[in-house]
Design a protein around this motif. Structure first.
Motif, mmCIF file in Angstrom:
data_model
loop_
_atom_site.group_PDB
_atom_site.id
_atom_site.type_symbol
_atom_site.label_atom_id
_atom_site.label_comp_id
_atom_site.label_asym_id
_atom_site.label_seq_id
_atom_site.Cartn_x
_atom_site.Cartn_y
_atom_site.Cartn_z
ATOM 1 N N THR A 1 24.150 66.862 28.791
ATOM 2 C CA THR A 1 25.293 67.024 29.682
ATOM 3 C C THR A 1 25.956 68.367 29.415
ATOM 4 O OG1 THR A 1 25.721 64.639 29.737
ATOM 5 C CG2 THR A 1 27.532 66.079 30.393
ATOM 6 N N LEU A 2 26.239 69.107 30.485
ATOM 7 C CA LEU A 2 26.989 70.355 30.405
ATOM 8 C C LEU A 2 28.413 70.070 30.845
ATOM 9 C CD1 LEU A 2 24.421 72.788 32.114
ATOM 10 C CD2 LEU A 2 24.604 72.206 29.689
ATOM 11 N N ARG B 1 26.821 69.885 21.034
ATOM 12 C CA ARG B 1 27.375 68.702 20.362
ATOM 13 C C ARG B 1 26.317 67.606 20.329
ATOM 14 N NH1 ARG B 1 32.685 66.259 22.865
ATOM 15 N NH2 ARG B 1 33.714 67.826 21.552
ATOM 16 N N ARG B 2 25.988 67.136 19.126
ATOM 17 C CA ARG B 2 25.033 66.047 18.947
ATOM 18 C C ARG B 2 25.767 64.708 19.043
ATOM 19 N NH1 ARG B 2 20.372 66.932 15.921
ATOM 20 N NH2 ARG B 2 20.145 64.659 16.099
ATOM 21 N N HIS C 1 28.958 66.042 16.018
ATOM 22 C CA HIS C 1 28.949 67.318 15.296
ATOM 23 C C HIS C 1 28.641 68.459 16.258
ATOM 24 C CE1 HIS C 1 29.374 66.094 11.090
ATOM 25 N NE2 HIS C 1 28.660 65.005 11.405
ATOM 26 N N GLU C 2 29.415 69.558 16.160
ATOM 27 C CA GLU C 2 29.235 70.711 17.051
ATOM 28 C C GLU C 2 28.629 71.897 16.320
ATOM 29 O OE1 GLU C 2 32.817 71.759 19.072
ATOM 30 O OE2 GLU C 2 33.023 69.813 20.069
ATOM 31 N N ASN D 1 21.736 63.990 22.923
ATOM 32 C CA ASN D 1 21.567 62.880 21.990
ATOM 33 C C ASN D 1 20.266 62.989 21.214
ATOM 34 O OD1 ASN D 1 19.795 62.391 24.102
ATOM 35 N ND2 ASN D 1 20.141 60.177 24.131
ATOM 36 N N SER D 2 19.827 64.216 20.965
ATOM 37 C CA SER D 2 18.534 64.467 20.331
ATOM 38 C C SER D 2 18.578 65.840 19.666
ATOM 39 C CB SER D 2 17.429 64.435 21.389
ATOM 40 O OG SER D 2 16.213 64.918 20.877
ATOM 41 N N PRO D 3 17.684 66.103 18.716
ATOM 42 C CA PRO D 3 17.655 67.428 18.077
ATOM 43 C C PRO D 3 17.126 68.542 18.969
ATOM 44 C CG PRO D 3 16.547 65.774 16.723
ATOM 45 C CD PRO D 3 16.762 65.167 18.061
ATOM 46 N N GLU D 4 16.593 68.207 20.156
ATOM 47 C CA GLU D 4 16.007 69.228 21.021
ATOM 48 C C GLU D 4 16.643 69.273 22.398
ATOM 49 O OE1 GLU D 4 11.530 70.221 20.942
ATOM 50 O OE2 GLU D 4 11.633 68.089 20.467
ATOM 51 N N VAL D 5 16.885 70.488 22.895
ATOM 52 C CA VAL D 5 17.206 70.660 24.313
ATOM 53 C C VAL D 5 15.940 70.301 25.092
ATOM 54 C CG1 VAL D 5 17.789 72.355 26.101
ATOM 55 C CG2 VAL D 5 18.906 72.453 23.862
#
Length: 303
Positions: free
Chosen positions: A27-28, A40-41, A47-48, A95-99
């Motif tokens: 989400t942007l 932001r995760r 965490h940002e 909601n993940s470590p990757e874009v």
């Protein structure tokens, strides 16, 4: 005065992580002046991580950011889209470590930004204007920035492959040129490297839907989007990686056989070489984004 910009409204999409293969919700969200670009995760308590060279993480086939043991990978395509559309301030939730890799290009992110709309803020934007050359070379890889009245990228690549002996291109980066000439260019890899990457737990989400794959004698995909799509994608990567300096750059970037590691090392060097640049609040030839359509397929929006 050139005003800072953010999104008019939030917008979301769903995709997969190139290396993990996992589903990603992204989400942007609009942000206030001087907020910058932050990731932001949401799966790790919110965490940002600011998108700056001070928070560089692992550089393994893509550009990553890290802060306090929290990381975000494969940020460069989204950063290139935000920079080229003049979005200075945005919160990127995932909601993940990757874009998500989307189609391997920046075009789906351009579509999202245009769908959300862009809004001017009541705070001036600062540009980093190059006044003296800055350069790095590592063996046969090199990258430099030279004074110019606008942001321009010249990139050349050379591989031991019949389709990629040598490609070179120069693009003056405006929103229009980026959308039309650079954003649709997809990431690429070699078939001989795919199995090795997967054995190492990488490229698990990779497919012909989100990358160009080169075999020994040709590409496995149906067609290229441009005859020189490979070097155009390298320009895309360089624009995204250079966004980590934290300001739009006014200068001529010239790179030969560079890559994410050299791009990001160079971004850090730019900030160290304070005698070579100055901050200005407006530039006659700086990119002035305008609303444009995108020819590429739209990403799947989240409900």
């Amino acid at each position: 005065m050139d005003a800072q910009r953010t999104l008019r409204r939030q917008i979301s999409c769903v995709g997969i992580g190139l290396h993990s293969g996992n589903k990603v919700n992204l989400t942007l969200k609009p942000a206030s002046p001087d907020f910058g670009i932050r990731f932001r995760r949401t799966d790790l308590g919110g965490h940002e991580i600011p998108a700056t060279v001070n928070h560089l993480g692992g550089i393994q086939l893509a550009t990553g950011l890290a802060r306090n043991e929290v990381s975000v990978e494969t940020v460069e395509h989204l950063l290139a889209a935000l920079l080229s559309t003049g979005v200075d301030n945005v919160l990127v939730e995932l909601n993940s470590p990757e874009v998500p890799i989307m189609d391997g290009s920046a075009a789906p992110f351009i579509y999202l930004i245009h769908e959300a709309g862009v809004k001017r803020l009541q705070t001036s934007r600062k540009y980093l204007k190059i006044v003296r050359p800055i350069a790095i070379s590592r063996g046969d890889k090199r990258i430099a920035l030279y004074p110019s009245d606008h942001f321009k990228v010249t990139y050349s690549i050379s591989y031991d492959h019949p389709l990629l002996r040598h490609q070179s291109r120069t693009v003056r980066i405006t929103e229009e040129s980026f959308v039309e000439e650079v954003a649709p260019a997809r990431t690429f890899t070699f078939l001989k490297d795919v199995e090795m990457m997967r054995q190492n737990g990488l490229a698990l989400g990779g497919s012909l839907e989100n990358a160009i794959v080169l075999g020994e004698t040709g590409i496995l995909n149906n067609a290229l989007r441009f005859e020189d799509e490979f070097v155009r994608h390298k320009i895309l990567d360089a624009v995204g990686d250079l966004a980590l300096v934290g300001y739009p750059v006014i200068g001529h970037l010239v790179a030969h056989r560079a890559g994410h590691a050299l791009h990001t090392e160079f971004a850090a060097k730019i900030l160290e070489e304070r005698h070579a640049w100055r901050l200005v609040e407006s530039a006659v030839s700086a990119p002035i984004p305008v609303a444009l359509g995108v020819k590429s397929a739209a990403p799947r929006l989240a409900n």
